[in-house]
Design a protein around this motif. Sequence first.
Motif, PDB file in Angstrom:
ATOM      1  N   ASP A 126      66.682  94.309  93.221  1.00 42.77           N
ATOM      2  CA  ASP A 126      67.057  95.592  92.404  1.00 42.77           C
ATOM      3  C   ASP A 126      66.609  95.250  90.933  1.00 42.77           C
ATOM      4  N   SER A 127      66.524  96.616  90.431  1.00 43.29           N
ATOM      5  CA  SER A 127      65.878  96.740  88.943  1.00 43.29           C
ATOM      6  C   SER A 127      66.308  98.171  88.149  1.00 43.29           C
ATOM      7  N   VAL A 128      66.244  97.902  87.031  1.00 44.20           N
ATOM      8  CA  VAL A 128      66.465  99.258  86.330  1.00 44.20           C
ATOM      9  C   VAL A 128      65.275  99.151  85.226  1.00 44.20           C
ATOM     10  N   THR A 129      64.588 100.552  85.126  1.00 39.17           N
ATOM     11  CA  THR A 129      63.601 100.600  83.991  1.00 39.17           C
ATOM     12  C   THR A 129      63.942 101.805  83.114  1.00 39.17           C
ATOM     13  N   GLN A 130      64.147 101.826  81.967  1.00 39.32           N
ATOM     14  CA  GLN A 130      64.267 102.889  81.012  1.00 39.32           C
ATOM     15  C   GLN A 130      63.369 103.024  80.036  1.00 39.32           C
ATOM     16  N   MET A 131      63.433 104.386  79.537  1.00 41.91           N
ATOM     17  CA  MET A 131      62.297 104.662  78.388  1.00 41.91           C
ATOM     18  C   MET A 131      62.706 103.585  77.318  1.00 41.91           C
ATOM     19  N   GLU A 132      61.586 103.362  76.820  1.00 41.89           N
ATOM     20  CA  GLU A 132      61.566 102.632  75.519  1.00 41.89           C
ATOM     21  C   GLU A 132      61.541 103.514  74.441  1.00 41.89           C
ATOM     22  N   GLY A 133      62.226 102.795  73.298  1.00 47.20           N
ATOM     23  CA  GLY A 133      62.399 103.505  72.022  1.00 47.20           C
ATOM     24  C   GLY A 133      61.547 103.037  70.830  1.00 47.20           C
TER      25      GLY A 133
ATOM     26  N   TYR B 170      73.257 100.905  98.252  1.00 45.49           N
ATOM     27  CA  TYR B 170      73.875 101.973  97.901  1.00 45.49           C
ATOM     28  C   TYR B 170      74.685 101.720  96.310  1.00 45.49           C
ATOM     29  N   PRO B 171      73.575 101.603  95.426  1.00 51.44           N
ATOM     30  CA  PRO B 171      74.280 101.044  93.980  1.00 51.44           C
ATOM     31  C   PRO B 171      75.186 102.185  93.494  1.00 51.44           C
ATOM     32  N   SER B 172      75.839 101.857  92.481  1.00 50.52           N
ATOM     33  CA  SER B 172      76.426 102.570  91.454  1.00 50.52           C
ATOM     34  C   SER B 172      75.722 102.588  90.290  1.00 50.52           C
ATOM     35  N   LEU B 173      75.751 103.647  89.704  1.00 48.23           N
ATOM     36  CA  LEU B 173      74.744 103.595  88.374  1.00 48.23           C
ATOM     37  C   LEU B 173      75.477 104.130  87.129  1.00 48.23           C
ATOM     38  N   PHE B 174      75.196 103.430  85.959  1.00 45.54           N
ATOM     39  CA  PHE B 174      76.186 103.356  84.629  1.00 45.54           C
ATOM     40  C   PHE B 174      74.974 103.620  83.491  1.00 45.54           C
ATOM     41  N   TRP B 175      75.783 104.342  82.639  1.00 41.83           N
ATOM     42  CA  TRP B 175      75.012 104.364  81.023  1.00 41.83           C
ATOM     43  C   TRP B 175      76.216 103.799  80.225  1.00 41.83           C
ATOM     44  N   TYR B 176      75.690 102.781  79.566  1.00 42.80           N
ATOM     45  CA  TYR B 176      76.427 101.962  78.628  1.00 42.80           C
ATOM     46  C   TYR B 176      75.902 102.243  77.144  1.00 42.80           C
ATOM     47  N   VAL B 177      76.878 102.278  75.922  1.00 41.05           N
ATOM     48  CA  VAL B 177      76.605 102.606  74.720  1.00 41.05           C
ATOM     49  C   VAL B 177      76.911 101.476  74.016  1.00 41.05           C
TER      50      VAL B 177
ATOM     51  N   SER C 253      76.565 110.596  64.791  1.00 34.34           N
ATOM     52  CA  SER C 253      77.663 109.637  65.360  1.00 34.34           C
ATOM     53  C   SER C 253      77.027 109.230  66.480  1.00 34.34           C
ATOM     54  N   ASP C 254      76.200 109.937  67.304  1.00 35.98           N
ATOM     55  CA  ASP C 254      75.385 109.226  68.660  1.00 35.98           C
ATOM     56  C   ASP C 254      74.591 108.000  68.417  1.00 35.98           C
ATOM     57  N   SER C 255      74.447 107.942  67.131  1.00 35.54           N
ATOM     58  CA  SER C 255      73.227 106.844  66.777  1.00 35.54           C
ATOM     59  C   SER C 255      73.776 105.627  67.291  1.00 35.54           C
ATOM     60  N   ALA C 256      73.183 105.007  68.297  1.00 40.66           N
ATOM     61  CA  ALA C 256      73.453 103.778  69.044  1.00 40.66           C
ATOM     62  C   ALA C 256      72.155 103.153  69.813  1.00 40.66           C
ATOM     63  N   VAL C 257      72.472 102.271  70.705  1.00 43.16           N
ATOM     64  CA  VAL C 257      71.548 101.833  71.754  1.00 43.16           C
ATOM     65  C   VAL C 257      72.232 101.954  73.045  1.00 43.16           C
ATOM     66  N   TYR C 258      71.394 102.722  73.855  1.00 42.02           N
ATOM     67  CA  TYR C 258      71.996 103.270  75.320  1.00 42.02           C
ATOM     68  C   TYR C 258      71.334 102.112  76.412  1.00 42.02           C
ATOM     69  N   PHE C 259      72.104 101.714  77.143  1.00 41.66           N
ATOM     70  CA  PHE C 259      71.650 100.900  78.274  1.00 41.66           C
ATOM     71  C   PHE C 259      71.925 101.586  79.658  1.00 41.66           C
ATOM     72  N   CYS C 260      71.012 101.788  80.374  1.00 39.10           N
ATOM     73  CA  CYS C 260      71.176 102.114  81.836  1.00 39.10           C
ATOM     74  C   CYS C 260      71.513 100.959  82.522  1.00 39.10           C
ATOM     75  N   ALA C 261      72.261 101.001  83.644  1.00 35.08           N
ATOM     76  CA  ALA C 261      72.398  99.991  84.337  1.00 35.08           C
ATOM     77  C   ALA C 261      72.822 100.166  85.871  1.00 35.08           C
ATOM     78  N   LEU C 262      72.900  99.308  86.834  1.00 30.72           N
ATOM     79  CA  LEU C 262      72.987  99.478  88.322  1.00 30.72           C
ATOM     80  C   LEU C 262      73.881  98.370  88.629  1.00 30.72           C
ATOM     81  N   SER C 263      74.639  98.798  89.498  1.00 29.35           N
ATOM     82  CA  SER C 263      75.365  97.552  90.285  1.00 29.35           C
ATOM     83  C   SER C 263      75.478  97.609  91.571  1.00 29.35           C
ATOM     84  N   ASP C 264      74.921  96.527  92.554  1.00 32.95           N
ATOM     85  CA  ASP C 264      75.044  96.579  93.806  1.00 32.95           C
ATOM     86  C   ASP C 264      76.335  95.713  94.360  1.00 32.95           C
ATOM     87  N   VAL C 265      76.550  95.300  95.392  1.00 36.70           N
ATOM     88  CA  VAL C 265      77.600  94.323  95.765  1.00 36.70           C
ATOM     89  C   VAL C 265      78.140  93.469  94.939  1.00 36.70           C
TER      90      VAL C 265
END
Lengths: 120, 110
Positions: free
Chosen positions: B2-9, B30-37, B83-95
Amino acid sequence: GAGVSQSPSNKVTEKGKDVELRCDPISGHTALYWYRQSLGQGLEFLIYFQGNSAPDKSGLPSDRFSAERTGGSVSTLTIQRTQQEDSAVYLCASSLYRRGTSGRAGYEQYFGPGTRLTVT
Amino acid sequence: GDSVTQMEGPVTLSEEAFLTINCTYTATGYPSLFWYVQYPGEGLQLLLKATKADDKGSNKGFEATYRKETTSFHLEKGSVQVSDSAVYFCALSDVSQFYFGTGTSLTVIP
């Protein structure tokens, strides 16, 4: 407490010294993770504890790094003979472990504020 | 695996601009998907999540839809604020494991 706590918040140490970083997870959370975040970088997985199972240590970068979790709660990450490249923010996270039907996992991780380690 | 690829900034936008941060994933189950800030000087906070295909997670004006057919979970907001200025991380969780993207830094200028 309501969230994950970590101590100390900041640690400055001399190269070659040992350091211990502490994490108090959310009460009742069976899973605990340690990550490292270097300046401007993403998260580097270090180690994962789940209940009484053997921890997943696959992310530890060297044998200078070790971690324990006592009583299924508090965890300590120890770095021996610190090097300058160990300087980073060390993040701890905890979660419930919930596996639904068809192997689906829907838990999220809750992060502590991190410990900023500076090795001089 | 499993892996996650997100847009580079980094991404720089003017206030009230539309935001999209792309995230695609690879998973066998069947992963769950998340965005963290991560706001400056703070730890990661869960922003939103989706646990199955076609679910839409939303919070604070941000949205992301779990697209199984394109294996994507793009983050969007119609009108960003300073105030939305931050770093955003996409994440995936499996079992039993969690996978994070490398993070996308967002700066919103007035």
